[in-house]
Motif scaffolding. Structure first.
Motif, short mmCIF file in Angstrom:
data_model
loop_
_atom_site.label_atom_id
_atom_site.label_comp_id
_atom_site.label_asym_id
_atom_site.label_seq_id
_atom_site.Cartn_x
_atom_site.Cartn_y
_atom_site.Cartn_z
N GLN A 33 -41.68 -12.57 18.34
CA GLN A 33 -42.11 -12.15 16.94
C GLN A 33 -40.12 -11.65 16.26
O GLN A 33 -39.43 -11.36 16.89
CB GLN A 33 -43.28 -12.19 16.60
N TYR A 35 -38.84 -9.09 14.16
CA TYR A 35 -39.55 -8.15 13.07
C TYR A 35 -38.52 -6.76 12.97
O TYR A 35 -37.60 -7.11 13.58
CB TYR A 35 -41.20 -7.29 14.01
N ARG A 107 -49.07 -13.02 18.15
CA ARG A 107 -49.39 -14.37 17.55
C ARG A 107 -50.34 -14.96 17.12
O ARG A 107 -50.96 -15.61 16.17
CB ARG A 107 -48.77 -15.39 19.35
N LEU A 110 -50.66 -14.05 13.97
CA LEU A 110 -49.87 -14.35 12.82
C LEU A 110 -50.17 -15.34 12.66
O LEU A 110 -50.33 -16.27 11.10
CB LEU A 110 -48.64 -14.45 13.57
#
Length: 308
Positions: A33, A35, A107, A110
């Motif tokens: 991801q 970030y 994940r 999210l």
């Protein structure tokens, strides 16, 4: 990478003994991801800052830095400081330094945060994972809204009270941790919060130096139409804090429970809630428990009619 950008906020205060394990778990926990990491430090006197800076040098692919606050400002104030200076983000991942993310933790959190809700249902504003102890046992981290019956239930029955929804705050039904359960709030060791929720609800309440700040924010989010939900596929380990062994911290936790209740209820109801919290601690104090003696002393100094 996808379009989501997560601002990771880790609040530290003399956290060198536990922080390294969290940092090491981030790359696999984020699973690719996008970030940015902010370690916001409340004036640590140990090697917390040096450890973080060294870890970032060893991981040049990680976008991050240290934000010194210049003093021990408290948990909520540190979160606010980090988010104020953050570049645009789609969600914020708030982490205690004693958390360890399992690979792929973020994940499913999210996915749940971004999933379209049912028509007429509250939007998902806060997502939490299943948390486990260092021994691998499920931590019952989901909570119900504080109430007078629940406070008295916990005073009389202790940890068992949560087996009945109206008698305890803790959700103790294992089935609740196997589904995308919606709760009033959850313990704040790891929270994924949407940028929209943060924008509409405003900053964290800095009058809570430590404890009850996550409860206050989650209840305020619910008031503004945002739900707190569990992502059961997401897993993290929480080493745990010092509140059960530190007399000062247990007293602060007890007092802040009453302070939060007073924010949302009139003083006669708060007086009953105060009695329930005191009832929980008084017998333990009489038996010599140091933490409970500190809590009783602090509670007796409060006046429910004008609790700040």
């Amino acid at each position: 990478m996808n379009a989501a950008r997560i601002e990771i906020v880790v609040v530290t205060w003399n956290s060198a003994s536990v922080l390294g394990g969290l940092l090491d778990s981030l790359p696999a926990g984020l699973g690719g991801q996008n970030y940015h990491l902010t370690v916001v430090d409340n004036d640590s006197a140990d090697e917390t800052v040096a450890l973080t800076e060294g870890w970032l040098r060893e991981h040049p692919d990680v976008d991050g830095g240290v934000l010194p606050t210049g003093g021990n400002l408290g948990y909520a104030a540190a979160i606010n400081a980090a988010l104020r200076q953050a570049e645009p983000y789609t969600s914020a991942l708030i982490l205690n330094p004693d958390v360890r993310l399992e690979p792929g933790t973020v994940r499913p959190m999210l996915d749940l945060l971004e999933a379209p809700g049912e028509p007429g249902a509250p939007a998902t504003g806060i997502v939490v994972p299943c948390m486990y102890s260092t021994q691998g046992e499920l931590a019952y981290s989901l909570r119900r809204e504080p109430s007078i019956p629940r406070a008295f239930g916990e005073a009389v029955l202790g940890g068992r009270a949560g087996r009945v929804s109206w008698l305890g705050e803790s959700v103790l039904d294992p089935a609740a941790y196997r589904a995308s359960t919606t709760v009033d709030w959850a313990t704040g060791a790891i929270l994924l919060i949407s940028a929209r929720c943060l924008e509409q609800c405003g900053p964290w309440d800095e009058s809570f130096f430590l404890y009850s700040e996550e409860t206050e924010f989650a209840l305020r989010a619910r008031d503004n139409g945002f739900a707190t939900r569990l992502a059961p596929e997401a897993k993290a380990t929480h080493i745990g804090g010092d509140s059960h062994t530190s007399a000062r911290l247990w007293a602060l936790l007890s007092v802040n429970r009453v302070r939060l209740y007073r924010r949302r209820h009139p003083w006669p109801a708060t007086a009953l809630y105060w009695c329930a919290v005191l009832l929980r601690e008084a017998p333990r104090a009489a038996l010599g428990r140091r933490t409970s003696r500190a809590a009783v002393t602090a509670l007796l100094r409060l006046r429910p009619v004008n609790v700040p």
